[in-house]
Write an enzyme that holds these catalytic residues in place. Sequence first.
Site, PDB file in Angstrom:
ATOM      1  N   TYR A 264       0.821  -1.215   0.000  1.00 36.44           N
ATOM      2  CA  TYR A 264       0.000   0.000   0.000  1.00 36.44           C
ATOM      3  C   TYR A 264       0.855   1.265   0.000  1.00 36.44           C
ATOM      4  CZ  TYR A 264      -4.772  -1.664   0.770  1.00 36.44           C
ATOM      5  OH  TYR A 264      -6.015  -2.188   0.629  1.00 36.44           O
TER       6      TYR A 264
ATOM      7  N   LYS B 113       2.612 -15.253   3.037  1.00 37.69           N
ATOM      8  CA  LYS B 113       2.800 -15.942   1.756  1.00 37.69           C
ATOM      9  C   LYS B 113       4.299 -16.217   1.640  1.00 37.69           C
ATOM     10  CE  LYS B 113       1.175 -17.608  -2.121  1.00 37.69           C
ATOM     11  NZ  LYS B 113       0.252 -18.744  -2.191  1.00 37.69           N
TER      12      LYS B 113
ATOM     13  N   ASP C   8      -3.728 -17.979   1.040  1.00 36.43           N
ATOM     14  CA  ASP C   8      -4.759 -18.670   0.251  1.00 36.43           C
ATOM     15  C   ASP C   8      -5.491 -19.705   1.102  1.00 36.43           C
ATOM     16  OD1 ASP C   8      -2.334 -20.027   0.342  1.00 36.43           O
ATOM     17  OD2 ASP C   8      -2.394 -20.728  -1.731  1.00 36.43           O
TER      18      ASP C   8
ATOM     19  N   ASP D  76      -6.618  -6.438   4.355  1.00 36.56           N
ATOM     20  CA  ASP D  76      -7.733  -5.762   3.684  1.00 36.56           C
ATOM     21  C   ASP D  76      -8.710  -6.804   3.157  1.00 36.56           C
ATOM     22  OD1 ASP D  76      -9.272  -3.775   2.423  1.00 36.56           O
ATOM     23  OD2 ASP D  76      -8.088  -3.902   0.578  1.00 36.56           O
TER      24      ASP D  76
ATOM     25  N   ASP E 126     -12.597  -8.272   5.065  1.00 26.34           N
ATOM     26  CA  ASP E 126     -13.926  -8.241   4.434  1.00 26.34           C
ATOM     27  C   ASP E 126     -14.540  -9.641   4.442  1.00 26.34           C
ATOM     28  OD1 ASP E 126     -13.808  -5.524   3.805  1.00 26.34           O
ATOM     29  OD2 ASP E 126     -14.528  -5.827   1.759  1.00 26.34           O
TER      30      ASP E 126
HETATM   31  C1  IPM Z   1     -10.435  -0.592   4.096  1.00 21.82           C
HETATM   32  C2  IPM Z   1     -10.701  -0.002   2.728  1.00 21.82           C
HETATM   33  C3  IPM Z   1      -9.507   0.879   2.374  1.00 21.82           C
HETATM   34  C4  IPM Z   1      -8.291  -0.014   2.314  1.00 21.82           C
HETATM   35  C5  IPM Z   1      -9.680   1.688   1.088  1.00 21.82           C
HETATM   36  C6  IPM Z   1     -10.903   2.553   1.128  1.00 21.82           C
HETATM   37  C7  IPM Z   1      -8.470   2.519   0.792  1.00 21.82           C
HETATM   38  O1  IPM Z   1     -10.923  -1.012   1.810  1.00 21.82           O
HETATM   39  O2  IPM Z   1     -10.281   0.180   5.054  1.00 21.82           O
HETATM   40  O3  IPM Z   1     -10.394  -1.810   4.195  1.00 21.82           O
HETATM   41  O4  IPM Z   1      -8.054  -0.672   1.296  1.00 21.82           O
HETATM   42  O5  IPM Z   1      -7.575  -0.061   3.303  1.00 21.82           O
HETATM   43 MG    MG Z   2     -11.052  -2.952   2.654  1.00 21.52          MG
END
Ligand code: IPM
Ligand code: MG
Length: 356
Positions: A135, A190, A222, A246, A250
Site C-alpha cells: 500500500y 505468503k 490462500d 484488507d 472483508d
Molecule cells: C479498508 C478499505 C480501504 C483499504 C480503502 C478505502 C483505501 O478497503 O479500510 O479496508 O483498502 O484499506
Molecule cells: Mg477494505
Amino acid sequence: MKIAVLPGDGIGTEIVAEAVKVLNVLGLKFEMETALVGGAAYEAHGHPLPEATLKLAQASDAILFGAVGDWKYDKLERALRPEQAILGLRKNLGLFANFRPAICYEQLVDASSLKPELIAGLDILIIRELTGDIYFGQPRGRRVATDGHFPGAEEAFDTMRYSRPEIERIAHVAFQAARKRGKHVTSVDKANVLETFQLWKDVLTEIGAQYPDVTLDHMYVDNAAMQLVKKPKFFDVVVTGNMFGDILSDEAAMLTGSIGMLPSASLNAKNQGLYEPSHGSAPDIAGKGVANPLATILSAAMMLRFSLNQAEAADRIEVAVKKVLAQGLRTPDIYSEGTTKVGTREMGEAVVKALG
Ligand code: IPM
Ligand code: MG
C-alpha cells in the site's frame, strides 16, 4: 477528551449522527469538532483531506470516522480520490495497528450465508498492519519496461516491503491482544513465495517466543481464505499485512452476516485512534435513512475503550446494542421475518433508550 468527528460521504453523515447522539447521553464531557473529509471535502475545498481536517485529527485524542467514497469520483486522479483521505490519515498519524473484530451476534446467526453451526459464537479479531506493505511501499508508478516478458511495453509496478521493526510492533500488538482473549494467534503470510513474508514469518516466530502462553500458528493467505469459510471458529486472533488484511477482513466480516454490525479501530503508538465502521459509504442507500448505524455506534464504544480510557461507558454501549437486537429491532441489512424493521434514526434512538 477531544474527538474529531469526520462523517465523510454517502451514509457516513447519517450513521455518525447516531453515534454522536449515543456519545452525548453517556454523562461524559467531550469536546467534539466536526470536519469535512473524502468526497465532501473535495467538493468544498478541492482536496479529500484538507489541511484543517488533518490538523484537527492530529490535535484530537480520537477520530470518529464515517465512510468515504462515491462512484462519481472514480475518474479523478488518484491523489484526489476520497480513499486518499483515509490513507493520508493512517500515514500522517502513524495508525499502524488496525483491529477488525468479526463477531457473530447470537440474534443474527441466520443472517450469515454459512450454516448457523459454523458461525454461532464466532469471535475473531483480525489485526491488520496498516501503514506498510504494498500500500505504501516505494517505488511505485508507471514506466516503459526494460526487461520482463514484454520489454518496451508500458508497465505499472508497486513495491511490497516490510522492515523488521514494523513487523515486530504489530506482532506485539497481536500477542498482547491474544492474551486478553483466546491466547491463539494465527499469522497469515505468503512465505512460500514472497521474501517480504518470509521475514514476516521469521519475526512473528521470534516475537512469539516471548509469549509462551500464546499459541502461534502460521498459515498461507490462500489457505487462510479457505479456512475462514470452512472452519471459521478455528481462529482467535489473526495477524497479517496490509493487503492480505484488507481482503481477509472483508471476508471475515461477511461470515457474520452483516458488515453493518462491525466496528474497527486503527491505533498508533500513543493510542490515538481512528474509529470507523468496517463497511463503506454505500452510496446506493445514502440519504434514505435505512443504513445500519450499529457498526459506527460500536466503533464509538471501541474509541471509549482504547483511546479515551472509558471502558465502563464502552461496556454500556455494547450491552445496549445487544438489548436492541434482543428487542427484535433490525435495519434492512439484518432484517429477517418475525423481526421489526427500523431505519437509521430509530435504531440510534433505540440504543440511546436502551442505555437507560
Ligand atoms: C479498508 C478499505 C480501504 C483499504 C480503502 C478505502 C483505501 O478497503 O479500510 O479496508 O483498502 O484499506
Ligand atoms: Mg477494505
